[in-house]
Design a protein around this motif. Structure first.
Motif, PDB file in Angstrom:
ATOM      1  N   UNK A 109       0.900  -1.024   0.117  1.00  0.00           N
ATOM      2  CA  UNK A 109      -0.028  -0.055  -0.203  1.00  0.00           C
ATOM      3  C   UNK A 109       0.814   1.274   0.154  1.00  0.00           C
ATOM      4  N   UNK A 110       1.949   1.401   0.647  1.00  0.00           N
ATOM      5  CA  UNK A 110       2.919   2.479   0.898  1.00  0.00           C
ATOM      6  C   UNK A 110       3.495   2.697  -0.261  1.00  0.00           C
ATOM      7  N   UNK A 115       5.043   5.840  -5.032  1.00  0.00           N
ATOM      8  CA  UNK A 115       5.492   5.529  -6.630  1.00  0.00           C
ATOM      9  C   UNK A 115       4.374   5.426  -7.687  1.00  0.00           C
ATOM     10  N   UNK A 116       3.155   4.853  -7.190  1.00  0.00           N
ATOM     11  CA  UNK A 116       2.126   4.996  -8.207  1.00  0.00           C
ATOM     12  C   UNK A 116       1.085   6.106  -8.148  1.00  0.00           C
ATOM     13  N   UNK A 117       0.149   5.786  -7.386  1.00  0.00           N
ATOM     14  CA  UNK A 117      -0.999   6.784  -7.046  1.00  0.00           C
ATOM     15  C   UNK A 117      -1.502   6.469  -5.791  1.00  0.00           C
ATOM     16  N   UNK A 121      -8.101   2.102  -5.617  1.00  0.00           N
ATOM     17  CA  UNK A 121      -8.138   0.826  -6.325  1.00  0.00           C
ATOM     18  C   UNK A 121      -6.572   0.478  -6.511  1.00  0.00           C
ATOM     19  N   UNK A 122      -5.467   1.270  -6.639  1.00  0.00           N
ATOM     20  CA  UNK A 122      -4.334   0.910  -6.852  1.00  0.00           C
ATOM     21  C   UNK A 122      -3.648   0.612  -5.529  1.00  0.00           C
ATOM     22  N   UNK A 123      -4.123   1.214  -4.429  1.00  0.00           N
ATOM     23  CA  UNK A 123      -3.602   0.517  -3.072  1.00  0.00           C
ATOM     24  C   UNK A 123      -4.206  -0.695  -2.720  1.00  0.00           C
ATOM     25  N   UNK A 124      -5.545  -1.087  -3.079  1.00  0.00           N
ATOM     26  CA  UNK A 124      -5.927  -2.478  -2.951  1.00  0.00           C
ATOM     27  C   UNK A 124      -5.013  -3.537  -3.814  1.00  0.00           C
ATOM     28  N   UNK A 125      -4.653  -3.097  -5.075  1.00  0.00           N
ATOM     29  CA  UNK A 125      -3.860  -4.047  -5.887  1.00  0.00           C
ATOM     30  C   UNK A 125      -2.414  -4.177  -5.148  1.00  0.00           C
ATOM     31  N   UNK A 126      -1.829  -3.013  -4.664  1.00  0.00           N
ATOM     32  CA  UNK A 126      -0.679  -3.002  -3.971  1.00  0.00           C
ATOM     33  C   UNK A 126      -0.682  -3.647  -2.787  1.00  0.00           C
ATOM     34  N   UNK A 127      -1.665  -3.512  -1.745  1.00  0.00           N
ATOM     35  CA  UNK A 127      -1.675  -4.365  -0.566  1.00  0.00           C
ATOM     36  C   UNK A 127      -1.612  -5.741  -0.926  1.00  0.00           C
TER      37      UNK A 127
END
Length: 336
Positions: A109-110, A115-117, A121-127
């Protein structure tokens, strides 16, 4: 034998019904508790559409209802995922936070924030990706060590948590101290303060997919709690089934922590309490642990937003509840 199973089934169903009733009461309590208190009469009028105070209506629909729903989902999801981990690994300490899944999810998530956004939605994928990588590393360390016991999983979790903390500190170093640093600190402490209806709508599909997967594979979860040799005799692919179940469980954990941050001990304590009450370790126990986790999370959240003038991070409350309970189990030498 049949009478014993029937008796256990009746006891389990009765316990789940009573616990669910307590959960409903706690849920209503959660909606009413806060700096702007809502009475049962206020809640009833708002639901009927007869309340005249627009402030009360806004507080109910925009703040309290989404937050309380997220609190329940977090308690159910983290507790059931923890119980699934413990069942699959045949390890009573294999909770999402102790074996490093939540730490990996926070790193993911961090990384997404910096580095992404910063969108949900992007945080869900990162997590999800971070939690999955952390889980894979734990499994790899245990397999490489060739010792499948409680201590190995704990040590592997310590290694992954240490690596995750190192990566997290590196990400903080390159983050914007005015904006991104505060958001990262939020993930590490955990809070329900920023939950909105929009965030709930975004993470809900991921949460539902993970939970549906767990329920669809519930009989495989029970079968995988025995030895791998016995599972193979039933014609079940051990590795494939285990990884599919772990994927679903990790998706549930990621969908929660991507909007709440790190929440400690909720994936560890409720499964132990559930097993001590039902005296079994089957899927009914997993569901029961989810209900207990939701109640624990609601009570913790109510304490976090009322004990002091400013809201406390949720992990402070859950840590003060979970750590003494774990110490109690160790000191009394009960089987955990």
């Amino acid at each position: 034998m049949n009478n014993a199973r029937k008796h256990y089934s009746m006891k389990s169903n009765r316990t789940n019904v009573i616990t669910f009733a307590v959960l409903i009461f706690a849920f209503v309590l959660s909606i009413g508790v806060g700096k702007y208190s809502l009475s049962i009469e206020d809640i009833t009028k708002v639901l009927k559409g007869t309340h005249e105070n627009q402030m009360t209506i806004n507080v109910f629909y925009m703040l309290r209802l989404p937050r309380s729903i997220m609190v329940v989902l977090a308690g159910i999801g983290l507790s059931m995922a923890g119980s699934v981990y413990q069942t699959l690994f045949k390890n009573p300490l294999a909770s999402p936070d102790i074996i490093g899944v939540t730490s990996g999810a926070n790193v993911g998530a961090a990384f997404s924030i910096v580095f992404i956004s910063g969108n949900v939605l992007s945080v869900v994928f990162g997590a999800f990706l971070g939690g999955l990588l952390a889980l894979s590393f734990v499994i790899g360390i245990v397999k490489f060590s060739r010792t499948d016991n409680v201590l190995t999983y704990v040590l592997a979790g310590i290694v992954i948590n240490a690596i995750s903390n190192g990566i997290l500190m590196t990400i903080k170093y390159f983050s914007d101290p005015l904006n991104e640093m505060g958001a990262i600190e939020y993930w590490t402490m955990g809070s329900f303060g920023s939950i909105t209806g929009e965030k709930l709508k975004i993470i809900l599909p991921f949460f539902i997919i993970g939970m549906v997967g767990i329920f669809l594979m519930r009989w495989k979860i029970h079968v995988l709690s025995v030895s791998d040799e016995e599972v193979k005799t039933l014609g079940i692919s051990v590795e494939q089934s285990r990884y599919l179940i772990l994927l679903c469980s990790t998706l549930v954990v990621a969908s929660v922590v991507c909007v709440t941050g790190l929440i400690s001990f909720v994936g560890l304590v409720p499964p132990h309490i559930a097993r001590s009450i039902l005296k079994r370790n089957d899927f009914n126990t997993i569901v029961f642990s989810g209900l207990l986790g939701a109640i624990l999370m609601i009570l913790s959240d109510c304490i976090a937003r009322t004990i002091l003038p400013s809201e406390l991070p949720i992990s402070i409350i859950t840590s003060f509840i979970g750590a003494p309970y774990l110490a109690f189990l160790v000191c009394t030498k009960k089987k955990i």
